[in-house]
Each structure stands twice: as structure tokens, then as C-alpha cells.
Design a protein around this motif. Structure first.
Motif, short mmCIF file in Angstrom:
data_model
loop_
_atom_site.label_atom_id
_atom_site.label_comp_id
_atom_site.label_asym_id
_atom_site.label_seq_id
_atom_site.Cartn_x
_atom_site.Cartn_y
_atom_site.Cartn_z
N ILE A 68 34.54 -34.58 -105.24
CA ILE A 68 35.17 -33.20 -105.99
C ILE A 68 36.46 -33.11 -104.97
O ILE A 68 37.38 -32.24 -105.46
CB ILE A 68 34.35 -32.28 -105.98
CG1 ILE A 68 33.97 -31.70 -104.54
CG2 ILE A 68 33.03 -32.57 -106.72
CD1 ILE A 68 33.37 -30.51 -104.58
N THR A 69 36.93 -33.62 -104.03
CA THR A 69 38.17 -33.52 -103.23
C THR A 69 39.16 -33.94 -103.98
O THR A 69 39.15 -34.87 -104.70
CB THR A 69 37.86 -33.92 -101.84
OG1 THR A 69 36.71 -33.43 -101.20
CG2 THR A 69 39.15 -33.70 -101.01
N ASP A 138 28.48 -31.39 -101.28
CA ASP A 138 29.81 -31.24 -102.02
C ASP A 138 30.34 -29.87 -102.03
O ASP A 138 31.43 -29.46 -101.70
CB ASP A 138 29.65 -31.75 -103.66
CG ASP A 138 29.49 -33.25 -103.75
OD1 ASP A 138 29.96 -33.87 -102.64
OD2 ASP A 138 28.87 -33.61 -104.54
N GLU A 139 29.45 -28.80 -101.80
CA GLU A 139 29.74 -27.50 -101.94
C GLU A 139 30.20 -26.92 -100.83
O GLU A 139 30.76 -25.87 -100.58
CB GLU A 139 28.54 -26.60 -102.53
CG GLU A 139 28.45 -26.59 -104.06
CD GLU A 139 27.08 -25.62 -104.28
OE1 GLU A 139 27.78 -24.56 -104.97
OE2 GLU A 139 25.93 -25.75 -104.06
N GLN A 140 30.07 -27.92 -99.56
CA GLN A 140 30.47 -27.34 -98.52
C GLN A 140 31.80 -28.09 -97.75
O GLN A 140 32.25 -27.85 -96.92
CB GLN A 140 29.39 -27.65 -97.41
CG GLN A 140 28.15 -26.76 -97.38
CD GLN A 140 26.84 -26.95 -96.29
OE1 GLN A 140 27.24 -27.55 -95.47
NE2 GLN A 140 25.85 -26.59 -96.71
N SER A 197 27.61 -19.94 -103.72
CA SER A 197 27.29 -21.06 -104.59
C SER A 197 27.67 -20.65 -106.00
O SER A 197 27.76 -19.75 -106.46
CB SER A 197 25.76 -21.27 -104.56
OG SER A 197 25.23 -22.29 -105.43
N ARG A 198 27.78 -21.71 -107.02
CA ARG A 198 28.29 -21.58 -108.32
C ARG A 198 27.50 -22.70 -109.20
O ARG A 198 28.14 -23.72 -108.91
CB ARG A 198 29.77 -21.46 -108.47
CG ARG A 198 30.21 -21.26 -109.72
CD ARG A 198 31.66 -21.09 -109.97
NE ARG A 198 32.24 -19.74 -109.56
CZ ARG A 198 33.25 -19.60 -108.61
NH1 ARG A 198 33.73 -20.61 -108.03
NH2 ARG A 198 33.42 -18.06 -108.28
N LEU A 199 26.53 -22.46 -109.74
CA LEU A 199 25.95 -23.63 -110.36
C LEU A 199 26.05 -23.66 -112.11
O LEU A 199 26.19 -22.45 -112.62
CB LEU A 199 24.37 -23.41 -110.23
CG LEU A 199 24.16 -23.70 -108.55
CD1 LEU A 199 22.52 -23.07 -108.45
CD2 LEU A 199 24.27 -24.70 -107.93
N THR A 200 26.28 -24.83 -112.55
CA THR A 200 25.87 -24.98 -113.97
C THR A 200 24.73 -25.77 -114.44
O THR A 200 24.56 -26.80 -113.81
CB THR A 200 27.13 -25.64 -114.49
OG1 THR A 200 27.02 -25.88 -115.93
CG2 THR A 200 27.53 -27.03 -113.96
N CYS A 201 23.79 -25.02 -114.96
CA CYS A 201 22.69 -25.61 -115.14
C CYS A 201 22.17 -26.54 -116.53
O CYS A 201 22.92 -26.24 -117.61
CB CYS A 201 21.50 -24.37 -115.56
SG CYS A 201 21.64 -23.12 -113.92
N GLY A 202 21.23 -27.39 -116.15
CA GLY A 202 20.99 -28.17 -117.45
C GLY A 202 22.03 -29.42 -117.11
O GLY A 202 21.84 -30.08 -118.65
N ARG A 221 37.67 -22.44 -111.43
CA ARG A 221 36.39 -22.48 -110.41
C ARG A 221 35.87 -23.99 -110.40
O ARG A 221 35.79 -24.53 -111.53
CB ARG A 221 35.31 -21.54 -110.89
CG ARG A 221 35.95 -19.98 -110.97
CD ARG A 221 35.17 -19.00 -111.73
NE ARG A 221 35.72 -19.05 -113.18
CZ ARG A 221 35.80 -18.40 -114.05
NH1 ARG A 221 35.44 -17.02 -113.82
NH2 ARG A 221 36.39 -18.50 -115.17
N TYR A 222 35.01 -24.20 -109.42
CA TYR A 222 34.44 -25.18 -109.56
C TYR A 222 32.61 -25.06 -109.69
O TYR A 222 32.20 -24.03 -109.10
CB TYR A 222 34.32 -25.83 -107.96
CG TYR A 222 33.12 -27.50 -107.81
CD1 TYR A 222 33.33 -28.47 -108.61
CD2 TYR A 222 32.26 -26.94 -107.09
CE1 TYR A 222 32.39 -29.24 -108.60
CE2 TYR A 222 31.43 -28.24 -106.89
CZ TYR A 222 31.48 -29.21 -107.61
OH TYR A 222 30.22 -30.25 -107.60
N TRP A 223 31.99 -25.78 -110.53
CA TRP A 223 30.89 -25.50 -111.05
C TRP A 223 29.98 -26.85 -110.62
O TRP A 223 30.19 -27.85 -111.06
CB TRP A 223 30.66 -25.28 -112.50
CG TRP A 223 31.44 -23.99 -112.94
CD1 TRP A 223 32.93 -24.22 -113.22
CD2 TRP A 223 30.90 -22.66 -112.88
NE1 TRP A 223 33.05 -22.78 -113.78
CE2 TRP A 223 32.14 -21.95 -113.40
CE3 TRP A 223 29.64 -22.29 -112.68
CZ2 TRP A 223 31.81 -20.61 -113.73
CZ3 TRP A 223 29.66 -20.83 -113.01
CH2 TRP A 223 30.56 -20.06 -113.59
#
Length: 629
Positions: A68-69, A138-140, A197-202, A221-223
Motif C-alpha cells: 500500500i506504500t 500494512d496499517e503501521q 485504525s480504519r476498516l472496510t468490512c466484508g 483515506r486508506y481503508w
């Protein structure tokens, strides 16, 4: 009827265009660290500006720690030899509310630490500390925060912690709505929201707002994707139906965010998500819902409670009822204190046996640090330059904040009345300083202790130092200072210790300083061969004031000028005399002949006079004119 419908649709369309065009595009600044020219990256081919605004560091090739970078080829790293603090200072940033995002990198060289650990601050506030293992999450691999920028600049600093050199791939400064993520009375310009944290579910697809074709005012934003919360405990759902009320101000969420979700099952009716957090912090939690499950046709068929760490914060949530219909976005927000190291979100069904959720956002609420007085920061920067401060000191960013990383050698004091930090001490003895003391040092109005001993500072002591009325301890010993001790130092009534020994100072010690020795002050003037006037030093000759010295110098200069003029006049007169004598010498033979001729004429006349006494027949005309009246 058809004509009326078409006219109505056209009016709606043009109204939308007018409302969209009325708001300008948000400010966006993306920097490719270490790059020497602007670049564009797929898939959106957004522009990244070449590297600028840094205080130091070394550009080199980059290794990307995550897919994702941003696909950039360079980075900038900051070796500890260049100081523990290094910053990017970006100017011309319009006043507003911004998402600031920094992606970390790895140096593509074998001798470097594969996972450097360091701290990150924005506008003097510590927002992130990299922890071991960040390269595998990835989120870090980046840090992101919402911050108000109000003075046209932004300072982003990286603080070494002794575990490798900070390495930065990119910096993004993206404007968002001024009211974005308003969470209550504590929200405002003194608060920073760090994305935890930012999550997209499913779904299994990580996406940025740009990938969702989201509104640019959302901040790209990154999800992070999470298909299910627990194995065999819940199921994903998705739809291609349009979602209403998604991309509304002020947060402008992408519509596609609500087209996937996680739904609980009979085997585990509760939906539960647990994440790691920092303890003893406040967290702002944003929960996103849209009823996209085909099995739910109306209100009352799915009702659940929302619990945070076991506490019920929202009761009887019916998404269809609250949002107004199916396929309509609903956002719930709450802010909670967390004392432990985990945050657990639980959706507990009350009716319908199953819960649903589409997305989760969690922010750590950080109180923005008060900054150091700008005047004193400028004074320290001038001092840094004048003294030739070694690069290992750094001295970049704010000298007092973050409090975990103050400038080396600087002591700070917080003034609660003005909500600003001030410098009250500088301890830079034996540091190899070889410059001079600038007048700007007088702008450190709260300075109490100044120790610059044991260096090779040259020049004179600035008289402006005597205006720092708070000064109590001044040690300039063992340098190369020359000139006299300024009379203004005698005005420092709080001064208790003064060490000027071991320099090349000269002249009389100010009488005001000498008198203070009787009141318990400790002053040391030894090892200055030219100083005089107090016990322990040689006796001074007649002491002249500065004005008298100027007068004497002026008089001496005037006398010298008069002597020069007289000498020139005498020399010219002497030259004239010599010239006349030379001319007289050249005319001497002619003058002698003329004198002899005149003598002959006189003798002839004398002879004729005697002859005429015997002969009176001559006329007066013959005798010439009479010489008697």
C-alpha cells in the motif's frame, strides 16, 4: 408529463454542477522524499512534488515495506550524526483543517537496520512511535493525523531513539472540511486526531478514497480490508445497489464503503472486533452502517446494541429506521477513555438475531502541545548559526516540544498564563563552539542560566546581553572573548554568578559589578591580562568615559590633520623660495654688466659738469632735465 420530468432532471443536474463548482478543490501537497524531480504514480497518476523543505538527511533508493506504500523509488533518511531531530518545514499552506500522512521506508543497503524505530511529531506534538514489527503490518507502515494548520506552515519532525536512522518515503498534506470528524465539545483547534485504525468490512480489497472515486475533500483515506471478524463466526455481504446519504459533508465518505458489510451468524450472534491501543488515552470511534442484507426488508427486523469494552453506548440501533430506508448510510460516533491496552467493539442483537456493520474508524484523541515563543525560536536559530553549533545537536523544529524530545542543551519553562514555552537555560559548555555571541541572544527574555564556558567563542560580549533582566548565572569563562566588559552587565540585578575568567578582556570592570561583590555575588575576572579596577586585578589608570575617549580620539585626529596641512604649506613655501633663488642665480651675469654701464654713465656726467663750469654757452636742453624742483 415527460417534458416536465426532463426539465426537472435538467434542473437537478445543473443545480448539482453549480453546487460542486462553487467549492474549490482542496489544497493538496504530496512530496516524494529524496526525489529530484516531480513524478506521477499509477493507478491514479497523482503528482508527487520533488523533495524540498527538509533540514538535513541523505536521499537514497528506497525499499517499499508494504504494497500500500506509494510506488516511489527514493526516500530520505536522517543519520544520528546529523542530530536527533530532523524536520520538514512546509510553507504556504492555506489556513485550514488537514490530513497529514507520512509513509515510512527501508534503506536498500545491506549495512542499515532493516526496521528503524523512531518517533514522529506534527506541529510539535508527538503523534506516533514506531514499534518493533511495523514492517509486517500494512496499517503501521504509515502514520496519519487530522490537524488544524493556522499559521501558513506545517512542521513534521522525526526523532531518533537510537534504533536505526529514520527513513521517510513520502509526506502528504491534504485539506479536509473544517468540520470534519467533529466529535463533541472537546473537538477543536487544540486537538489532533491520530488514525489508529480504519476498516472496510466484508471485503478483501484494500482501498484509498481515490480508488473508491471518493470526494477529494475526504482526504484520500486508506481503508484496511477485513472480510470477517472471526472464523466461522460471521459472514460478508455485498451489493451493487446505490447507497444514499454517503458522500455528505463534512466527512464525504465514499459510497462504495457501504456496499460491503459483515453480518453475524446463528453460531455467534454477537459481532466482536478487538484491537490493540495505547493505554490511558481517549478514543473517538466512528461506526458505519447501511442495511444491504437482502433478507431485511424494513424497520424493526434487525435491532442491536453497541458496546465498547463492555459498556453499552448505543441501545436499540435499527439501521433502517435511523437512516430512513434500506441502502442508506448511517454513522454513529462516540468518544471513550481506555485505560487498558485493548479496545473491543461488540454489536449485540436484540431483535433478528444478527448484527451488521460496514466500516469502523478509530482515532486517538491527542491534545496539541503549546509551542515555544516564535521570537525565542528565532533567537535560538540565530545563536545556532552564530556559534557554529555542531550538526550533531540538530536543533530543528521546536526547542521545547514534544516534551519527550527537547533540544539538547536547552532548558524550557511553560508559561500557563500565555500558554507558551520559553527558554530559561542554555548549557553548552565544552561543545567545540567557535563562533561569536550575536545580539539576538537578548531576545531570550526569560533566560536565567547561560553556560558557554570551555569553547573558543571570539569577539566581544554584546551589550544587549545586559537587557536579559532574568539572568542569574552567566559563565563565559575560557573562551577567546576580547574587548571590554559592557557597562550594561551592571544592570543585571538578579545576577549572582558571573564567570568571565580565562579570556582576553581589557579595560575597567564596571563599577556596578564591583559593588555587587559586597552583596554576596560570586564574580570571577581572573586570567584577563587587560582587566583592572577591582581587588585582585591591577590598578587602573585615569578612567575615561566612553564619551571622553571619543573626544580625545577626535581631537587627536583633528591635530594630526592640522599638522599635515601646515607641513604641506611649509613645504610649498620652501619650494617657492628655492625656485626664486634659482632664477636669481641664472640672471647674475646680466645684472653685473648693467651695473658697470650705469657706473660709466655717472662718471661721464661728473666729468662734463666740471668742464661746463668754464663754458656757459650750453643750453639747458643740452644739459638734460633739471633734477631739482
Amino acid at each position: 408529463m415527460l417534458r416536465f420530468t426532463l426539465l426537472f432532471l435538467l434542473l437537478v443536474f445543473f443545480s448539482y454542477l453549480a453546487s460542486s463548482s462553487a467549492r474549490p478543490a482542496p489544497f493538496a501537497m504530496r512530496i516524494s522524499c529524496g526525489a529530484r524531480e516531480n513524478v506521477r504514480t499509477p493507478p491514479t497518476y497523482v503528482r508527487w512534488y520533488k523533495d524540498f523543505g527538509y533540514t538535513g538527511g541523505i536521499p537514497t533508493n528506497a525499499t517499499l515495506p508494504s504494497f500500500i506504500t506509494p510506488p516511489l523509488k527514493t526516500l530520505r533518511y536522517f543519520p544520528l550524526s546529523e542530530g536527533p531531530e530532523n524536520c520538514y518545514g512546509i510553507n504556504r499552506v492555506p489556513k485550514g483543517h488537514y490530513t497529514v500522512r507520512i509513509f515510512f521506508g527501508l534503506i536498500a543497503q545491506p549495512d542499515f537496520d532493516r526496521e528503524p524505530l523512531f518517533d514522529v511529531s506534527v506541529e510539535g506534538t508527538l503523534i506516533h512511535s514506531l514499534e518493533s514489527g511495523w514492517t509486517s503490518n500494512d496499517e503501521q507502515t504509515f502514520v496519519e493525523a487530522l490537524v488544524f494548520l493556522l499559521d501558513g506552515t506545517v512542521s513534521i519532525c522525526f526523532h531518533s531513539t537510537g534504533h536505526g536512522d529514520p527513513a521517510i518515503i513520502s509526506i502528504e498534506i491534504l485539506q479536509v472540511d473544517n468540520e470534519a470528524y467533529y466529535f463533541g465539545p472537546d473537538w477543536g483547534k487544540g486537538v489532533i486526531l491520530k488514525t489508529t485504525s480504519r476498516l472496510t468490512c466484508g471485503t478483501s480489497k484494500p482501498r484509498f478514497d481515490e480508488d473508491y472515486s471518493g470526494d477529494h475533500w475526504g482526504g484520500d483515506r486508506y481503508w484496511h480490508p477485513i472480510r470477517i471478524f472471526g472464523q466461522n463466526a460471521d459472514e460478508p455481504r455485498s451489493t451493487e445497489n446505490a447507497i444514499k446519504q454517503a458522500s455528505n459533508a463534512p466527512n464525504f465518505y465514499p459510497e462504495a464503503l457501504y456496499q460491503s458489510a459483515i453480518v453475524s451468524t446463528d453460531s455467534q450472534p454477537d459481532l466482536t472486533y478487538t484491537m490493540d491501543v495505547d493505554p490511558n488515552k481517549n478514543y473517538s470511534i466512528w461506526l458505519h452502517f447501511a442495511e444491504i442484507d437482502a433478507s431485511i426488508s424494513g424497520a424493526g427486523q434487525r435491532v442491536f446494541d453497541v458496546l465498547i469494552n463492555g459498556d453499552t453506548l448505543f441501545e436499540n440501533i435499527d439501521v433502517v429506521e435511523r437512516s430512513g430506508s434500506r441502502y442508506t448510510a448511517l454513522v454513529l460516533n462516540t468518544t471513550v477513555p481506555v485505560s487498558g491496552r485493548t479496545l473491543t467493539i461488540t454489536l449485540h442483537p436484540k431483535r433478528g438475531n444478527h448484527a451488521i456493520i460496514n466500516a469502523i474508524e478509530v482515532f486517538q484523541v491527542i491534545a496539541a502541545e503549546s509551542k515555544t515563543s516564535p521570537e525565542e525560536v528565532k533567537a535560538l536559530q540565530a545563536l545556532k548559526k552564530a556559534l557554529g553549533l555542531p550538526t550533531r545537536f540538530g536543533w530543528n523544529g521546536d526547542p521545547c516540544v514534544p516534551e519527550e524530545h527537547p533540544w539538547s542543551g536547552a532548558d524550557c519553562h511553560f508559561d500557563k498564563s500565555g500558554s507558551k514555552w520559553f527558554i530559561d537555560g542554555l548549557d553548552l559548555d565544552n561543545q567545540g563552539l567557535n563562533g561569536f555571541l550575536p545580539d539576538d541572544i537578548s531576545k531570550l527574555h526569560h533566560l536565567q542560566n547561560l553556560n558557554l564556558s570551555g569553547n573558543t567563542i571570539h569577539g566581544s560580549i554584546p551589550s544587549s546581553l545586559g537587557t536579559v533582566n532574568s539572568l542569574k548565572f552567566l559563565d563565559l569563562s575560557y573562551n577567546l572573548l576580547n574587548g571590554s566588559i559592557p557597562e550594561s552587565l551592571g544592570q543585571l540585578t538578579e545576577l549572582r554568578i558571573l564567570n568571565l575568567n580565562g579570556n582576553s578582556l581589557s579595560g575597567r570592570v564596571p563599577a556596578a559589578l564591583g559593588g555587587r561583590l559586597l552583596n554576596g555575588a560570586s564574580f570571577n575576572f581572573t586570567d584577563n591580562a587587560g582587566l583592572c579596577g577591582i581587588p585582585g586585578l591591577r590598578t587602573c589608570g585615569p578612567h575615561l568615559s566612553a564619551g571622553a575617549k571619543v573626544g580625545i580620539a577626535f581631537g587627536a585626529s583633528l591635530l594630526f590633520l592640522v599638522l599635515v596641512i601646515c607641513s604641506v604649506c611649509y613645504w610649498k613655501r620652501r619650494q617657492n623660495i628655492l625656485r626664486a633663488q634659482q632664477m636669481a642665480a641664472r640672471g647674475a651675469p646680466y645684472a653685473k654688466a648693467r651695473t658697470q654701464f650705469s657706473h660709466d654713465i655717472q662718471m661721464s656726467r661728473h666729468h662734463n659738469h666740471h668742464h661746463n663750469n668754464g663754458n656757459n654757452t650750453r643750453t639747458a636742453a643740452e644739459n638734460g632735465p633739471s633734477l631739482l624742483s
